[in-house]
Scaffold this motif. Structure first.
Motif, PDB file in Angstrom:
ATOM      1  N   PHE A 526       0.828  -1.209   0.000  1.00 48.10           N
ATOM      2  CA  PHE A 526       0.000   0.000   0.000  1.00 48.10           C
ATOM      3  C   PHE A 526       0.861   1.257   0.000  1.00 48.10           C
ATOM      4  CE2 PHE A 526      -2.431   3.318   2.185  1.00 48.10           C
ATOM      5  CZ  PHE A 526      -3.610   3.308   1.468  1.00 48.10           C
ATOM      6  N   CYS A 527       1.911   1.247   0.805  1.00 42.98           N
ATOM      7  CA  CYS A 527       2.802   2.399   0.904  1.00 42.98           C
ATOM      8  C   CYS A 527       3.493   2.681  -0.434  1.00 42.98           C
ATOM      9  CB  CYS A 527       3.834   2.141   2.005  1.00 42.98           C
ATOM     10  SG  CYS A 527       4.983   3.502   2.275  1.00 42.98           S
ATOM     11  N   LEU A 528       4.007   1.640  -1.089  1.00 44.40           N
ATOM     12  CA  LEU A 528       4.710   1.821  -2.361  1.00 44.40           C
ATOM     13  C   LEU A 528       3.760   2.305  -3.457  1.00 44.40           C
ATOM     14  CD1 LEU A 528       7.033  -1.328  -2.335  1.00 44.40           C
ATOM     15  CD2 LEU A 528       7.668   1.056  -1.912  1.00 44.40           C
ATOM     16  N   ILE A 529       2.583   1.705  -3.522  1.00 47.71           N
ATOM     17  CA  ILE A 529       1.630   2.078  -4.579  1.00 47.71           C
ATOM     18  C   ILE A 529       1.197   3.536  -4.435  1.00 47.71           C
ATOM     19  CG2 ILE A 529      -0.698   1.659  -5.470  1.00 47.71           C
ATOM     20  CD1 ILE A 529      -0.274  -1.306  -4.800  1.00 47.71           C
ATOM     21  N   PHE A 530       0.830   3.944  -3.233  1.00 45.17           N
ATOM     22  CA  PHE A 530       0.369   5.321  -3.058  1.00 45.17           C
ATOM     23  C   PHE A 530       1.500   6.329  -3.179  1.00 45.17           C
ATOM     24  CE2 PHE A 530      -3.875   4.166  -2.116  1.00 45.17           C
ATOM     25  CZ  PHE A 530      -4.609   5.338  -2.170  1.00 45.17           C
ATOM     26  N   SER A 531       2.690   5.956  -2.794  1.00 48.65           N
ATOM     27  CA  SER A 531       3.830   6.860  -3.006  1.00 48.65           C
ATOM     28  C   SER A 531       4.059   7.083  -4.494  1.00 48.65           C
ATOM     29  CB  SER A 531       5.090   6.268  -2.359  1.00 48.65           C
ATOM     30  OG  SER A 531       4.925   6.142  -0.969  1.00 48.65           O
ATOM     31  N   PHE A 532       3.957   6.019  -5.287  1.00 46.60           N
ATOM     32  CA  PHE A 532       4.130   6.141  -6.737  1.00 46.60           C
ATOM     33  C   PHE A 532       3.010   7.000  -7.349  1.00 46.60           C
ATOM     34  CE2 PHE A 532       3.450   4.529 -11.082  1.00 46.60           C
ATOM     35  CZ  PHE A 532       4.716   4.787 -11.613  1.00 46.60           C
ATOM     36  N   ILE A 533       1.752   6.814  -6.850  1.00 51.70           N
ATOM     37  CA  ILE A 533       0.622   7.615  -7.355  1.00 51.70           C
ATOM     38  C   ILE A 533       0.831   9.091  -7.044  1.00 51.70           C
ATOM     39  CG2 ILE A 533      -1.842   8.079  -7.017  1.00 51.70           C
ATOM     40  CD1 ILE A 533      -2.239   5.072  -6.656  1.00 51.70           C
ATOM     41  N   ILE A 534       1.274   9.394  -5.832  1.00 50.00           N
ATOM     42  CA  ILE A 534       1.512  10.794  -5.458  1.00 50.00           C
ATOM     43  C   ILE A 534       2.655  11.383  -6.281  1.00 50.00           C
ATOM     44  CG2 ILE A 534       2.222  12.318  -3.586  1.00 50.00           C
ATOM     45  CD1 ILE A 534       0.837  10.380  -1.644  1.00 50.00           C
ATOM     46  N   TYR A 535       3.702  10.623  -6.477  1.00 52.18           N
ATOM     47  CA  TYR A 535       4.855  11.105  -7.240  1.00 52.18           C
ATOM     48  C   TYR A 535       4.461  11.416  -8.688  1.00 52.18           C
ATOM     49  CZ  TYR A 535       9.369  11.146  -9.597  1.00 52.18           C
ATOM     50  OH  TYR A 535      10.442  11.509 -10.369  1.00 52.18           O
ATOM     51  N   CYS A 536       3.626  10.570  -9.293  1.00 52.06           N
ATOM     52  CA  CYS A 536       3.209  10.778 -10.683  1.00 52.06           C
ATOM     53  C   CYS A 536       2.081  11.804 -10.824  1.00 52.06           C
ATOM     54  CB  CYS A 536       2.755   9.453 -11.301  1.00 52.06           C
ATOM     55  SG  CYS A 536       4.081   8.220 -11.438  1.00 52.06           S
ATOM     56  N   GLY A 537       1.531  12.280  -9.699  1.00 49.50           N
ATOM     57  CA  GLY A 537       0.444  13.255  -9.767  1.00 49.50           C
ATOM     58  C   GLY A 537      -0.869  12.671 -10.234  1.00 49.50           C
ATOM     59  N   TRP A 538      -1.109  11.426  -9.879  1.00 45.77           N
ATOM     60  CA  TRP A 538      -2.314  10.737 -10.340  1.00 45.77           C
ATOM     61  C   TRP A 538      -3.471  10.774  -9.331  1.00 45.77           C
ATOM     62  CZ3 TRP A 538       0.288   5.604 -12.404  1.00 45.77           C
ATOM     63  CH2 TRP A 538       1.011   5.912 -13.577  1.00 45.77           C
ATOM     64  N   MET A 539      -3.347  11.524  -8.261  1.00 49.88           N
ATOM     65  CA  MET A 539      -4.400  11.532  -7.243  1.00 49.88           C
ATOM     66  C   MET A 539      -5.767  11.972  -7.786  1.00 49.88           C
ATOM     67  SD  MET A 539      -3.374  10.243  -4.485  1.00 49.88           S
ATOM     68  CE  MET A 539      -4.738  10.713  -3.464  1.00 49.88           C
ATOM     69  N   PRO A 540      -5.836  13.037  -8.643  1.00 49.78           N
ATOM     70  CA  PRO A 540      -7.160  13.382  -9.207  1.00 49.78           C
ATOM     71  C   PRO A 540      -7.788  12.235  -9.989  1.00 49.78           C
ATOM     72  CG  PRO A 540      -5.597  15.161  -9.567  1.00 49.78           C
ATOM     73  CD  PRO A 540      -4.808  13.996  -9.057  1.00 49.78           C
ATOM     74  N   TYR A 541      -6.925  11.470 -10.718  1.00 48.85           N
ATOM     75  CA  TYR A 541      -7.458  10.342 -11.485  1.00 48.85           C
ATOM     76  C   TYR A 541      -7.969   9.236 -10.558  1.00 48.85           C
ATOM     77  CZ  TYR A 541      -4.915  12.712 -15.210  1.00 48.85           C
ATOM     78  OH  TYR A 541      -4.452  13.647 -16.090  1.00 48.85           O
ATOM     79  N   ARG A 639       5.153  17.804  -4.768  1.00 45.65           N
ATOM     80  CA  ARG A 639       4.957  16.356  -4.810  1.00 45.65           C
ATOM     81  C   ARG A 639       5.851  15.647  -3.803  1.00 45.65           C
ATOM     82  NH1 ARG A 639       6.588  14.318 -10.651  1.00 45.65           N
ATOM     83  NH2 ARG A 639       5.329  16.137 -11.216  1.00 45.65           N
ATOM     84  N   TYR A 640       7.079  16.196  -3.612  1.00 44.68           N
ATOM     85  CA  TYR A 640       7.978  15.582  -2.626  1.00 44.68           C
ATOM     86  C   TYR A 640       7.519  15.888  -1.210  1.00 44.68           C
ATOM     87  CZ  TYR A 640      10.982  14.936  -6.673  1.00 44.68           C
ATOM     88  OH  TYR A 640      11.481  14.570  -7.901  1.00 44.68           O
ATOM     89  N   VAL A 641       6.886  17.080  -1.029  1.00 41.27           N
ATOM     90  CA  VAL A 641       6.316  17.401   0.285  1.00 41.27           C
ATOM     91  C   VAL A 641       5.182  16.445   0.609  1.00 41.27           C
ATOM     92  CG1 VAL A 641       5.063  19.156   1.617  1.00 41.27           C
ATOM     93  CG2 VAL A 641       6.953  19.828   0.135  1.00 41.27           C
ATOM     94  N   ALA A 642       4.342  16.193  -0.378  1.00 40.30           N
ATOM     95  CA  ALA A 642       3.212  15.292  -0.156  1.00 40.30           C
ATOM     96  C   ALA A 642       3.692  13.872   0.135  1.00 40.30           C
ATOM     97  CB  ALA A 642       2.298  15.298  -1.381  1.00 40.30           C
ATOM     98  N   ILE A 643       4.716  13.415  -0.630  1.00 41.04           N
ATOM     99  CA  ILE A 643       5.253  12.070  -0.384  1.00 41.04           C
ATOM    100  C   ILE A 643       5.872  11.986   1.003  1.00 41.04           C
ATOM    101  CG2 ILE A 643       7.016  10.413  -1.109  1.00 41.04           C
ATOM    102  CD1 ILE A 643       6.542  11.302  -3.969  1.00 41.04           C
ATOM    103  N   SER A 644       6.575  13.046   1.405  1.00 41.15           N
ATOM    104  CA  SER A 644       7.227  13.046   2.728  1.00 41.15           C
ATOM    105  C   SER A 644       6.197  12.972   3.846  1.00 41.15           C
ATOM    106  CB  SER A 644       8.079  14.311   2.882  1.00 41.15           C
ATOM    107  OG  SER A 644       9.079  14.365   1.888  1.00 41.15           O
ATOM    108  N   VAL A 645       5.123  13.771   3.720  1.00 41.38           N
ATOM    109  CA  VAL A 645       4.078  13.753   4.748  1.00 41.38           C
ATOM    110  C   VAL A 645       3.403  12.391   4.789  1.00 41.38           C
ATOM    111  CG1 VAL A 645       1.861  14.741   5.428  1.00 41.38           C
ATOM    112  CG2 VAL A 645       3.687  16.233   4.618  1.00 41.38           C
ATOM    113  N   PHE A 646       3.125  11.810   3.609  1.00 42.54           N
ATOM    114  CA  PHE A 646       2.472  10.504   3.566  1.00 42.54           C
ATOM    115  C   PHE A 646       3.350   9.420   4.194  1.00 42.54           C
ATOM    116  CE2 PHE A 646       2.012   6.467   1.225  1.00 42.54           C
ATOM    117  CZ  PHE A 646       0.727   6.132   1.625  1.00 42.54           C
TER     118      PHE A 646
END
Length: 692
Positions: A526-541, A639-646
């Motif tokens: 779960f951690c890896l998948i959501f980190s990749f989604i946040i990094y790619c900017g896919w959260m709206p999708y 995006r790195y801020v969001a990944i860091s917080v997550f």
């Protein structure tokens, strides 16, 4: 033109006077005379027979022609000239020609003073409804009109609104339902005549009240009409509650304001005025009253406005129920809503008077229905146009249509006699002039056509009302399910709430299991998948896919269930609680709610202390942390801020960081507990209560 109109009116009056004695014959029907005259005629041409119409419709047309002082052939020629091609369509020709004849006749009939008292007029309008149902020649054989004949809702809704005092498009259905509650949805002439007799009685009451000396000095400037008076009978008092004082007195409603006159020893005090016509942000609603400020009896009306320092309560006590209060609440609101309608659409002059007359006629109709006995209780709001529009879904669109029709009549007045496409019904203002001087200035004023009924087609108002009624049916059905879903008892409601939240609780438990790393493999994935989604900017999708998934699930459930019954929610009811246990449960719930509010206040006061540097050491650390985080957000891409917080939040309970997180949380609690709360001073407001 004026001379011709005067001649027709004179002929009609003479005709009514000459044949009025026939009404006193038992079981005598004037329309059967028309059948006899037509049968005695030597040829069809002498009958002035309209072959497209049924026998009943021909009899009605013949009677209308005598009122209009024209022959059926002449009337038909006028219809052919004035009606549009759509109106003259053969499939609807008979009914449209009959409507044309009826509307023209009613316009002229209602210009005669005292027409509501004329028994011939009452029978005329009823037989128009009968003929409307069987207008076509193929509808009914050539027979006399049955004394026991009845009419349906569609015929009533089509003919009655042509006389605004009898009904209008918006509330016509309710009046018909009330009148036919005990006759299977079919209106009898005896019931219809009782209703018109009640209207006549209500009109006379309005005239006598408005022409009396009641509130004469206060009403003189605005020419107000007194609509209702209450409190003149000692057995039915009205009590005014103002602060801690209570006074009996007389309550009077006009078409502009509400007046209360306190009762003295042998007379009434100077009336207090509570305005309804001005924009004072008035609130009128039902209220509870009782001794020493208790709320026990549901029999009062509350009035509040921006011009008053405190609210006023008018209590209308009665031994059983609250019918008096409901009636007064409805009629006061009707006048208030009418003036809000006038203010919203900036109506002036004749249009303003027309809007006020709609409210007045509504109150008169309610009074007339109140004189009648019925198997169903009278719902006052349902019979008042502005009350109905306030409650109906889409009621605002209905009022917009009414306002448009009112304001658009100015241009039509000058050309109403030459109109070739639309034959409108008589307006409330023109018709009111014939009811007496209390309603208007007389027959010389220019008429204002309402246009609620148009020959052969639906007006925009009728369409808006039909759409609103369809929506209301859906809302009523939905409300029925809501009422059925309500259960009694605090414990039972909590059980239902828990069952409803079960899916959400399950999803929350799965997320907590991932957050606390109960199953490390799943948490890592779960951690890896959501980190990749946040990094790619896919959260709206991701959110969009979730919404699409919900919509698809709903449609799939709809088609898969088909006509199967809906799965009901099954709830295990807890053991029943007695009254004492329920009171204790409520007390515990209130105590817990109080503790939550207290904790919330403490948090806010500590934050206030931090912001005001009441404890400088803690405030300095807090300010430094905020500055560091702000700098971090400026330097590092978002995006790195969001990944860091997550990652920080999601991995703090992982096996590698759990011990460190516990130590850090302990230090944070110690720091938080060391922050003092901002000081609070409680002041009691001194209540200035009025005493008499």
């Amino acid at each position: 033109m004026a001379a011709t109109s005067g001649s027709k009116t004179k002929n009609m009056i003479e005709y009514v006077r000459d044949e009025s004695f026939k009404l006193f014959k038992k079981n005598h029907n004037l329309y059967n005379d028309e059948f006899e005259e037509m049968r005695k005629s030597p040829s069809a041409e002498d009958k002035n027979w309209i072959h497209e119409l049924s026998a009943v419709a021909n009899a009605v047309v013949r009677r209308c022609c005598k009122v209009l002082d024209v022959s059926p052939d002449q009337l038909r020629e006028n219809f052919e000239k004035e009606a549009s091609d759509v109106t003259k369509n053969p499939s609807r020709y008979a009914r449209n020609f009959l409507e044309y004849t009826c509307f023209r006749t009613l316009v002229q009939s209602t210009q005669v003073s005292g027409y509501m008292e004329d028994k011939r007029f009452r029978r005329l309008t009823f037989d128009m409804m009968l003929a409307w149902e069987v207008a076509d020649a193929a509808s009914q054989p050539e027979t006399d009109i049955d004394e026991d004949a009845t009419v349906g809702a569609e015929a009533f809704s089509r003919i009655a609104p042509a006389v605004p005092i009898i009904a209008n498009v918006i509330i016509g259905n309710y009046i018909f339902e009330f009148l036919t509650a005990s006759t299977g949805g079919r209106l009898q002439f005896s019931t219809y005549e009782k209703y018109l007799t009640g209207l006549e009685r209500a009109i006379k009451k309005l005239k006598s009240q408005s022409e009396s000396s009641l509130l004469s000095s206060e009403r003189s400037t605005r020419g107000e009409r007194i609509l209702e008076v209450e409190g003149t009978v000692t057995t039915q008092p009205v009590l005014q509650h103002l602060g801690i004082s209570t006074w009996p007195g007389r309550l009077t409603l006009t078409d502009h304001a509400l007046y209360f006159e306190a009762l003295r020893v042998v007379s009434y005090d100077t009336p207090t005025v509570y305005e309804l016509a001005d924009d004072l942000k008035q609130i009128v609603k039902a209220e509870l009253t009782g001794p020493w400020g208790t709320r026990l009896f549901d029999k009062a009306v509350l009035y509040k406005s921006s011009s008053l320092s405190e609210q006023v309560i008018m209590e209308l006590p009665e031994l059983k129920g609250h019918t008096r209060r409901d009636y007064w609440l409805a009629i006061v609101r009707e006048v208030l809503y009418a003036h809000r309608f006038i203010q919203k659409f900036r109506l002036t002059g004749a249009e303003r008077d027309e809007a006020l007359l709609k409210a007045i006629f509504g109150i008169l109709r309610i009074q007339a229905l109140g004189y009648m006995s019925s198997t169903i209780p009278l719902c006052y709001e349902a019979g008042l146009m502005f009350n109905v529009c306030d409650q109906l879904p889409g009621g605002d669109r209905i009022l917009e249509t009414v306002a448009t029709m009112l304001t658009s009549k100015g241009a039509e007045r000058s050309s109403s006699a030459k109109s070739s496409d639309i034959m409108n019904s008589i307006s409330a203002s023109t018709m009111a002039s014939s009811l007496g001087s209390v309603f208007g200035s007389g027959l010389d004023q220019s008429p204002i056509t309402v246009g609620e009924i148009t020959v052969g087609e639906m007006t925009p108002l009728e369409k808006a009302v039909d759409e609103s009624r369809s929506s209301y049916k859906m809302v009523a059905d939905a409300q029925a399910t809501v009422d059925g879903a309500k259960v009694e008892g605090l414990d039972t409601n909590l059980a239902v709430l828990k069952e409803l939240f079960f899916p959400v609780i399950e999803v929350g438990n799965h997320l907590l299991a991932l957050l606390y790393w109960d199953e490390p493999t799943k948490s890592i994935a779960f951690c890896l998948i959501f980190s990749f989604i946040i990094y790619c900017g896919w959260m709206p999708y991701v959110f969009s896919l979730l919404l699409i998934y919900c919509a698809s699930s709903m449609m799939l459930a709809r088609y898969s269930n088909g006509k199967k019954p809906v799965d009901v929610l099954k709830v295990t009811v807890p053991p029943p609680m007695n009254k004492m246990e329920q009171l204790l449960a409520v007390q515990n719930a209130i105590s817990q709610a109080e503790e939550i509010v207290q904790e919330g206040n403490v948090v806010l006061l500590k934050i206030r202390g931090l912001l005001l540097s009441i404890f400088p050491q803690a405030s300095n650390k807090f300010a430094a942390a905020l500055a560091a985080f702000a700098l971090f957000m400026i330097i590092v891409p978002f995006r790195y801020v969001a990944i860091s917080v997550f990652l920080e939040e999601f991995t703090k309970y992982s096996p590698m960081r759990r011990a460190q997180t516990e130590r850090w949380m302990r230090r944070m609690k110690e720091w938080w507990f060391s922050i003092p709360a901002a000081p609070v001073v409680l002041e009691r407001a001194q209540e200035d209560k009025k005493k008499k």
